[in-house]
Scaffold this motif. Structure first.
Motif, PDB file in Angstrom:
ATOM      1  N   VAL A 106     -63.045  -5.981 -31.698  1.00 41.55           N
ATOM      2  CA  VAL A 106     -64.262  -6.192 -32.471  1.00 41.55           C
ATOM      3  C   VAL A 106     -64.045  -7.384 -33.384  1.00 41.55           C
ATOM      4  O   VAL A 106     -63.098  -7.399 -34.173  1.00 41.55           O
TER       5      VAL A 106
ATOM      6  N   PRO B  13     -69.268   0.314 -31.726  1.00 39.13           N
ATOM      7  CA  PRO B  13     -69.535  -0.893 -30.937  1.00 39.13           C
ATOM      8  C   PRO B  13     -69.436  -0.595 -29.445  1.00 39.13           C
ATOM      9  O   PRO B  13     -68.629   0.222 -29.016  1.00 39.13           O
TER      10      PRO B  13
ATOM     11  N   LYS C 270     -71.673  -6.289 -33.042  1.00 46.33           N
ATOM     12  CA  LYS C 270     -71.404  -5.178 -33.955  1.00 46.33           C
ATOM     13  C   LYS C 270     -72.708  -4.540 -34.422  1.00 46.33           C
ATOM     14  O   LYS C 270     -73.624  -5.248 -34.862  1.00 46.33           O
TER      15      LYS C 270
END
Length: 376
Positions: free
Chosen positions: A72, A268, A282
């Motif tokens: 992420v 996510p 995100k």
């Protein structure tokens, strides 16, 4: 399906003979058109996950794909653009619209905030989706897909018993226009399982500013989306024992004007391909992810690019999302905008109605990228 072929010679018999040869050759090579209007029934992934298997069944393993797990991003340079809709609406300026259009052109996907849909409405959509997937399997199967239709509970575009499967369950509905709704498959439990027209309002506003950014006529385009087709897909991605070996949703490009995604939580899962790298989008509380589709790419004559994206899954967390697919009405002509062609830019794509466009998509050779079939 009407198959477009280059006819050779002037004799009708010769043309039919050539047509027959090409179809037979296509079947021999496994390239005959697929009917994507319906899907073969497959097991519920949610039920498979409840068995707490140590590994997924082989049909879900995707060792043929590149590395699925990614990090992420914490660096802002890896984030998708964030657009405040109130600034677009309040400014009413060509300059602001052009800046937004430029942002859309570079990325093809962005997060939209202050879009006018109330927090209560978003929470309600989230709650209804959760309540549906929380129903017992026997109850959910009451709304299972029927032969010849993608609507209902199941998975989309499964055309063979050998096909690799995605790690998700879906519930798909035609929402607008109202006469398109098949009320036989609209769930009664949970009660009040209905969608608002909020997404259509966002769609029409976005189309207006997109047209301004391209400096093309807005009235006809906005009217086409006012009377357009809106389809809802609710996705459920259960926890997965080996998330690095499966996909939640295979890499693809969306075909409508655009799609709008609401993440139901903070897990996510949506990834977009940028410069050869898969990056996460995100989840942002209250934001709607807007993803340009191939109708917009064709309208812009290739200036905008519909982005490739996919869904990945998590080892310990579930994920739910709601996607609204936004199309102009069936009679609207999909093709490069005439204003762009008048500037001397040659058209890259054919012009077809939305009805013809969808017919081509649902009856096509899967080995050929869809948009390539519409190129001149």
């Amino acid at each position: 399906m009407v198959i477009a072929i280059d006819l050779i010679g002037s004799s009708r018999n010769t043309n039919l003979f050539v047509h027959s040869l090409r179809i037979d050759f296509g079947k021999m090579m496994g390239l005959e058109p697929k009917n994507l209007h319906s899907s073969i029934p497959v097991p519920s992934v949610q039920e498979l996950a409840s068995l707490q298997l140590e590994a997924e069944p082989s049909r879900y393993i995707r060792d043929d794909m590149d590395s699925i797990i990614s990090t992420v991003p914490s660096d802002n340079t890896l984030r998708v653009p964030l657009i405040d809709m109130t600034k677009l609406v309040d400014s009413e300026s060509q300059e602001t619209a052009s800046k937004a259009s430029c942002c859309m052109q570079r990325r093809g996907i962005f997060q939209l905030i202050n879009h006018g849909v109330s927090d209560e409405s978003l929470r309600n959509m989230n709650k209804q989706t959760q309540e549906f997937f929380d129903l017992p399997l026997k109850e959910k199967k009451r709304w299972a897909q029927k032969p010849g239709s993608l609507e209902g509970y199941g998975q989309a575009f499964v055309t063979s018993e050998e096909q690799k499967l995605d790690w998700n369950d879906m519930f798909f509905l035609k929402a607008l226009p109202i006469e398109d709704r098949n009320l036989e498959i609209w769930p009664e439990n949970p009660p009040k399982f209905r969608y608002s027209q909020d997404m259509r309002q966002i769609a029409v506003a976005l189309i207006r500013f997109r047209a301004m950014g391209l400096e093309i006529e807005t009235r006809e385009l906005c009217a086409a989306y006012e009377e357009g087709l809106y389809q809802i897909r609710m996705n459920y991605y259960p926890p997965c024992p080996q998330p690095e070996r499966v996909t939640g949703f295979t890499p693809h490009v969306d075909i409508p004007g655009f799609a709008m995604l609401l993440d139901c939580g903070d897990t996510p899962g949506l990834q977009v391909l940028r410069d050869g790298q898969w990056i996460f989008v995100k989840p942002l509380d209250g934001a709607v992810v807007v993803d340009m589709g191939q109708i917009t790419e064709i309208l812009s004559n290739g200036l905008y690019k519909a982005p490739e994206h996919r869904a990945v899954v998590n080892k310990s967390k579930e994920r739910r999302s709601i996607v609204t697919f936004c199309y102009p009405n069936l009679s609207f002509k999909v093709g490069p905008a005439k204003e762009l062609i008048k500037l001397g830019i040659p058209p890259l794509y054919k012009t077809v109605t939305v009805e013809e466009y969808l017919g081509c998509f649902f009856n096509r050779k899967l080995e050929v990228p869809f948009i390539d079939t519409l190129k001149i």
